[in-house]
Design a protein around this motif. Sequence first.
Motif, PDB file in Angstrom:
ATOM      1  N   ILE A  45       0.799  -1.113   0.029  1.00  0.00           N
ATOM      2  CA  ILE A  45      -0.061   0.247  -0.006  1.00  0.00           C
ATOM      3  C   ILE A  45       0.868   1.334   0.047  1.00  0.00           C
ATOM      4  CG2 ILE A  45      -1.704   1.391   1.341  1.00  0.00           C
ATOM      5  CD1 ILE A  45      -2.626  -1.418   2.702  1.00  0.00           C
ATOM      6  N   TYR A  48       1.466   3.783  -2.857  1.00  0.00           N
ATOM      7  CA  TYR A  48       0.257   4.519  -3.094  1.00  0.00           C
ATOM      8  C   TYR A  48      -0.093   5.591  -2.203  1.00  0.00           C
ATOM      9  CZ  TYR A  48      -0.661   0.830  -6.581  1.00  0.00           C
ATOM     10  OH  TYR A  48      -0.501  -0.098  -7.727  1.00  0.00           O
ATOM     11  N   GLN A  49      -0.009   5.393  -1.085  1.00  0.00           N
ATOM     12  CA  GLN A  49      -0.294   6.080   0.136  1.00  0.00           C
ATOM     13  C   GLN A  49       0.534   7.254   0.061  1.00  0.00           C
ATOM     14  OE1 GLN A  49       0.710   4.147   4.081  1.00  0.00           O
ATOM     15  NE2 GLN A  49      -1.559   4.449   4.533  1.00  0.00           N
ATOM     16  N   LEU A  52      -0.510   9.670  -2.741  1.00  0.00           N
ATOM     17  CA  LEU A  52      -1.998  10.251  -2.486  1.00  0.00           C
ATOM     18  C   LEU A  52      -1.834  11.280  -1.396  1.00  0.00           C
ATOM     19  CD1 LEU A  52      -4.588   9.384  -3.491  1.00  0.00           C
ATOM     20  CD2 LEU A  52      -4.741   8.196  -1.614  1.00  0.00           C
TER      21      LEU A  52
ATOM     22  N   SER B  44     -13.241   1.080  -1.195  1.00  0.00           N
ATOM     23  CA  SER B  44     -11.954   1.711  -1.382  1.00  0.00           C
ATOM     24  C   SER B  44     -11.522   2.142  -0.063  1.00  0.00           C
ATOM     25  CB  SER B  44     -11.939   2.845  -2.409  1.00  0.00           C
ATOM     26  OG  SER B  44     -12.193   2.652  -3.647  1.00  0.00           O
ATOM     27  N   ILE B  46      -9.018   1.447   2.000  1.00  0.00           N
ATOM     28  CA  ILE B  46      -7.619   0.891   2.172  1.00  0.00           C
ATOM     29  C   ILE B  46      -7.043   1.059   3.472  1.00  0.00           C
ATOM     30  CG2 ILE B  46      -5.464   0.540   1.087  1.00  0.00           C
ATOM     31  CD1 ILE B  46      -7.557   0.337  -1.100  1.00  0.00           C
ATOM     32  N   TYR B  93      -8.112   6.851  -2.950  1.00  0.00           N
ATOM     33  CA  TYR B  93      -7.504   5.767  -3.699  1.00  0.00           C
ATOM     34  C   TYR B  93      -8.267   5.567  -5.103  1.00  0.00           C
ATOM     35  CZ  TYR B  93      -4.748   4.818   0.253  1.00  0.00           C
ATOM     36  OH  TYR B  93      -3.571   4.721   1.394  1.00  0.00           O
ATOM     37  N   LEU B 101      -5.456  -0.484  -7.050  1.00  0.00           N
ATOM     38  CA  LEU B 101      -4.883  -1.152  -5.899  1.00  0.00           C
ATOM     39  C   LEU B 101      -5.879  -2.017  -5.053  1.00  0.00           C
ATOM     40  CD1 LEU B 101      -2.542  -0.880  -3.726  1.00  0.00           C
ATOM     41  CD2 LEU B 101      -3.835   1.317  -2.652  1.00  0.00           C
ATOM     42  N   GLU B 102      -7.311  -1.556  -5.059  1.00  0.00           N
ATOM     43  CA  GLU B 102      -8.133  -2.499  -4.608  1.00  0.00           C
ATOM     44  C   GLU B 102      -8.280  -3.917  -5.211  1.00  0.00           C
ATOM     45  OE1 GLU B 102      -8.512   0.617  -5.652  1.00  0.00           O
ATOM     46  OE2 GLU B 102     -10.018   1.586  -4.501  1.00  0.00           O
TER      47      GLU B 102
END
Lengths: 233, 300
Positions: A45, A48-49, A52, B44, B46, B93, B101-102
């Motif tokens: 993750i 991506y985190q 974002l 979503s 996450i 996300y 990503l999901e």
Amino acid sequence: MKQLILIGLLLCVLACQPHYQISAHSESIPVVQAGMPDNHIDSLIKPYQIELSQEMDEVIAYALQDFTKGRPNGSLNNWSASAVRTHQTKQFETKEPVMVLLNVGGLRNPINKGDVTVGDIYKLMPFDNDVVWVKLPSGTLAKIQAYLAESGGEPIAGATMNNGKLELDEGQLSESFWVITSDYLMNGGDRMDFFQDRIEFRYADILLRDLFIEVAKEQETLVYSDEERIKDK
Amino acid sequence: MDRRSFIKSTALITGGTMVGPSAFISKSQSNKRLTILHTNDTHSNIDPFPANHAKYPGKGGVAKRFDLIQKIRVEEEHVLLVDAGDIFQGTPYFNKFGGVLEMKLMTELGYEAATMGNHDFDGGMDGFKKAQAYAKFPFLCSNYDFQNTLLDGLTQDHMVIDKAGIKVGLFGLGVKLKGLVPDNKFLETKYLDPIEIATDQVKQLQKKNCDLIICLSHLGYSYKDDKRMSDLLLAANTSGIHMIIGGHTHTFLDKPSEVSNKEGNTVLVNQVGWAGVNLGRVDFEFDKQCFSKKESLLVQ
């Protein structure tokens, strides 16, 4: 071996239509840390985190109090509908009166008192809805009125409802008027079927969320209003 | 007993007559057990909710869900993990990465099937298609006819999974899209009657000798308007389904509801809220019976 086969065949004959007796035990488990040693999901993750959060954590405005949605009215209803009207009427001029109609269901999160970040606006408006202008015949105003009475209230600006009557702020002298809304609602979302009466429509070329971000940045301190735009529906 | 040796012994005893593995079980063999884990409307989410969240402080989060599932996988030999739709939409996300990503994470968590929710159309059918390329599990959609759309051939009506020597049949049902999803996001997708389709799917799965039939549904638990199709209505108006794993209405159930179906048998209807706050778990035990009447489901 032969005996085995014989027993098997006998069993088959006796076994009629075999099936399972199924029993079930159920529970709903709160998702909490279970403490397993390997959790490579976090590292999956992470990239991506990071990407974002760089964008989402930017503070763009301040809220002096909580903005909440409600029916028939709410401070978040008023802020969001007025944001659309202020932003859009600066960009486009029309001869006809203009009102804004959004939906309570589409405002997904309150704006909490304190710093307002880009991420907060994403939570408020997670959907990638476009802003659209829809031109409707004046007769359709009564259908919107009926819809608001039925639903119990939606975010509006440029119009008020008193004693069950919906009136445009700019009066209704012309044969038509404009409703600024989202493409979701124009395309039949939330059963706003009156948009089918449309004479024409134009995309404003901005996402509703991006509009909110622009307005929040401009206001710096979010403009709070608890005005009762829908009274005695 | 693993499946291969099970079939071998069955073949030996029956001398090759094709009665199928379910025809024989020795008395000494203990009951078979299958654990079903399920989520719905994860939207979503996450990351866990922030610690100051009004309703669910610190709850949920995919990494924690993985952790919990791994713990159960250590304890239970046979686990089946499924989702009932609305995987997309709800946090940035999705807006930023389009659901990729999901799908990656669900694959990593070991999901074996999911159905589509209305929000899984939010990126348009092309958006779903792009994200789905990262999913290594099938989407089961039996009452959406995707002919003449981008999704034609990318989903399947049902699937049969062998777990613990138990044949599990799964099919998926989606909610009516008109009025819920903008027309331009589902285009020519046809919505077919859930009860008719479910009846047909069950028939097909029974023909494939499924021991357990599960419906992944995004119809919604129940509605004030009692004519509106829901999981409770579906359960009462069909037969052969053992469990409906539902979504859409974000209903938090502590235990599945028990509904009497058309034949008077019990159907479990479950849903675990939304956002991955809870994980649903149902442990099924299978006890071979030869002389009792037709199938039944005992709820403990």
